[in-house]
Design a protein around this motif. Sequence first.
Motif, mmCIF file in Angstrom:
data_model
loop_
_atom_site.group_PDB
_atom_site.id
_atom_site.type_symbol
_atom_site.label_atom_id
_atom_site.label_comp_id
_atom_site.label_asym_id
_atom_site.label_seq_id
_atom_site.Cartn_x
_atom_site.Cartn_y
_atom_site.Cartn_z
ATOM 1 N N VAL A 104 37.030 38.692 34.549
ATOM 2 C CA VAL A 104 37.377 38.187 35.878
ATOM 3 C C VAL A 104 38.181 39.267 36.599
ATOM 4 N N PRO A 105 37.635 39.852 37.665
ATOM 5 C CA PRO A 105 38.353 40.921 38.370
ATOM 6 C C PRO A 105 39.658 40.433 38.988
ATOM 7 N N MET A 106 40.559 41.393 39.248
ATOM 8 C CA MET A 106 41.826 41.087 39.896
ATOM 9 C C MET A 106 41.579 40.783 41.380
ATOM 10 N N ARG A 107 42.464 39.977 41.953
ATOM 11 C CA ARG A 107 42.334 39.656 43.386
ATOM 12 C C ARG A 107 42.702 40.861 44.264
ATOM 13 N N ASP A 108 43.656 41.662 43.781
ATOM 14 C CA ASP A 108 44.196 42.743 44.619
ATOM 15 C C ASP A 108 43.196 43.878 44.787
ATOM 16 N N LYS A 109 43.094 44.345 46.017
ATOM 17 C CA LYS A 109 42.291 45.525 46.304
ATOM 18 C C LYS A 109 43.154 46.758 46.060
ATOM 19 N N PRO A 110 42.587 47.805 45.467
ATOM 20 C CA PRO A 110 43.380 49.024 45.250
ATOM 21 C C PRO A 110 43.987 49.535 46.558
ATOM 22 N N LYS A 111 45.224 49.972 46.463
ATOM 23 C CA LYS A 111 45.917 50.453 47.671
ATOM 24 C C LYS A 111 45.579 51.913 47.971
ATOM 25 N N VAL A 112 45.204 52.637 46.926
ATOM 26 C CA VAL A 112 44.880 54.054 47.095
ATOM 27 C C VAL A 112 43.491 54.311 46.521
ATOM 28 N N PHE A 113 42.679 55.028 47.273
ATOM 29 C CA PHE A 113 41.354 55.390 46.782
ATOM 30 C C PHE A 113 41.304 56.892 46.491
ATOM 31 N N SER A 114 41.236 57.188 45.192
ATOM 32 C CA SER A 114 41.059 58.562 44.731
ATOM 33 C C SER A 114 40.718 58.437 43.261
ATOM 34 N N GLY A 115 39.867 59.304 42.755
ATOM 35 C CA GLY A 115 39.494 59.196 41.349
ATOM 36 C C GLY A 115 37.989 59.131 41.176
ATOM 37 N N THR A 116 37.547 58.528 40.071
ATOM 38 C CA THR A 116 36.118 58.585 39.738
ATOM 39 C C THR A 116 35.483 57.220 39.456
ATOM 40 N N THR A 117 36.291 56.155 39.275
ATOM 41 C CA THR A 117 35.707 54.844 38.982
ATOM 42 C C THR A 117 35.417 54.117 40.291
ATOM 43 N N PRO A 118 34.137 53.775 40.561
ATOM 44 C CA PRO A 118 33.807 53.188 41.870
ATOM 45 C C PRO A 118 34.370 51.784 42.072
ATOM 46 N N TRP A 119 34.894 51.534 43.279
ATOM 47 C CA TRP A 119 35.296 50.202 43.730
ATOM 48 C C TRP A 119 34.094 49.644 44.486
ATOM 49 N N THR A 120 33.478 48.605 43.939
ATOM 50 C CA THR A 120 32.193 48.148 44.480
ATOM 51 C C THR A 120 32.281 46.755 45.077
ATOM 52 N N ARG A 121 31.348 46.507 46.007
ATOM 53 C CA ARG A 121 31.238 45.208 46.671
ATOM 54 C C ARG A 121 29.779 44.775 46.639
ATOM 55 N N ILE A 122 29.530 43.575 47.143
ATOM 56 C CA ILE A 122 28.173 43.022 47.116
ATOM 57 C C ILE A 122 27.198 43.925 47.885
ATOM 58 N N GLU A 123 27.720 44.642 48.891
ATOM 59 C CA GLU A 123 26.876 45.536 49.700
ATOM 60 C C GLU A 123 26.386 46.749 48.907
ATOM 61 N N ASP A 124 27.005 47.007 47.757
ATOM 62 C CA ASP A 124 26.640 48.190 46.972
ATOM 63 C C ASP A 124 25.468 47.938 46.018
ATOM 64 N N ILE A 125 24.992 46.701 45.955
ATOM 65 C CA ILE A 125 23.854 46.391 45.074
ATOM 66 C C ILE A 125 22.585 46.973 45.683
ATOM 67 N N GLU A 126 21.842 47.715 44.846
ATOM 68 C CA GLU A 126 20.571 48.294 45.265
ATOM 69 C C GLU A 126 19.476 47.749 44.348
ATOM 70 N N GLY A 127 18.721 46.778 44.851
ATOM 71 C CA GLY A 127 17.693 46.160 44.020
ATOM 72 C C GLY A 127 18.342 45.390 42.883
ATOM 73 N N ARG A 128 17.978 45.735 41.638
ATOM 74 C CA ARG A 128 18.545 45.020 40.489
ATOM 75 C C ARG A 128 19.788 45.707 39.937
ATOM 76 N N TYR A 129 20.182 46.837 40.530
ATOM 77 C CA TYR A 129 21.279 47.624 39.956
ATOM 78 C C TYR A 129 22.459 47.767 40.907
ATOM 79 N N ILE A 130 23.627 47.995 40.308
ATOM 80 C CA ILE A 130 24.790 48.445 41.063
ATOM 81 C C ILE A 130 25.292 49.699 40.351
ATOM 82 N N ASN A 131 25.299 50.808 41.067
ATOM 83 C CA ASN A 131 25.575 52.112 40.472
ATOM 84 C C ASN A 131 26.923 52.689 40.863
ATOM 85 N N THR A 132 27.242 52.555 42.146
ATOM 86 C CA THR A 132 28.429 53.249 42.649
ATOM 87 C C THR A 132 28.901 52.602 43.936
ATOM 88 N N SER A 133 29.973 53.113 44.496
ATOM 89 C CA SER A 133 30.460 52.656 45.800
ATOM 90 C C SER A 133 29.736 53.443 46.888
#
Length: 245
Positions: free
Chosen positions: A80-109
């Motif tokens: 179950v993901p955390m409710r809080d959105k990251p305050k800083v964006f930098s790094g390598t792990t993608p923060w993804t949303r429903i808009e990031d789904i491409e077909g049957r996969y979700i790959n990245t932000s």
Amino acid sequence: GTIDLPTINEQNKISNLLDRLDLYITLHQRKLNNLKLKKKALLQKLFPKNEERYPELRFPGFTDAWEQRKLIYIFNDFIVPMRDKPKVFSGTTPWTRIEDIEGRYINTSLSGQFVSDETIKSMNLKVIPKGSLIVSASATFGVVAIVNNDLITNQTFIGLVPNKDFDIDFLYSLFEAPTTKGKLLKLSAGSTIFYIARESFENLVLSVPSKEEQIKISKVFKSIDDSITLHQQEPFLCGNSVNGG
């Protein structure tokens, strides 16, 4: 004002080209619609309806009843993901949303939002590992995707990590099946916040076949999804040309 016009011969050539292109796009769209209809029909026929133990359509050699299993048996972990959105964006792990789904996969932000290990640790963010499913637990119920890279998402989704007895592509199609979507909607019906809790996911009962039959079924839907993806791209990417005849 005036406009420049080519000769009548060149006008005819341009007009013929555009007519052929319009026809090609129409046929292309018709094929895409037919693929979607075929997928919809097979999702109804290759999975048992409601509490039934046998699908309407089967591959030769498979006759055993499907087993009814709680999801807690099918999946090793429910994230179950955390409710809080990251305050800083930098790094390598993608923060993804429903808009990031491409077909049957979700790959990245697709919006380029990534989170650092330091932020993950300090905010105690939940990483959903590669090889998981994410299934929408609120808002648009039944949206599902296969996770291709470790990622972080919000509480729109719950992460499901399957055990080795289950084929990830089969589970993807299982969550697309009308029976499963209906059960998810039913789970959410009593919620005033339209959210399905982890415990409800764990105790959800679905019918599943042997691993061998899972793989047979998953190949059918993967082939259809690949064709749909191809036809949703620009027509010219489908290997045809206007002059291709």
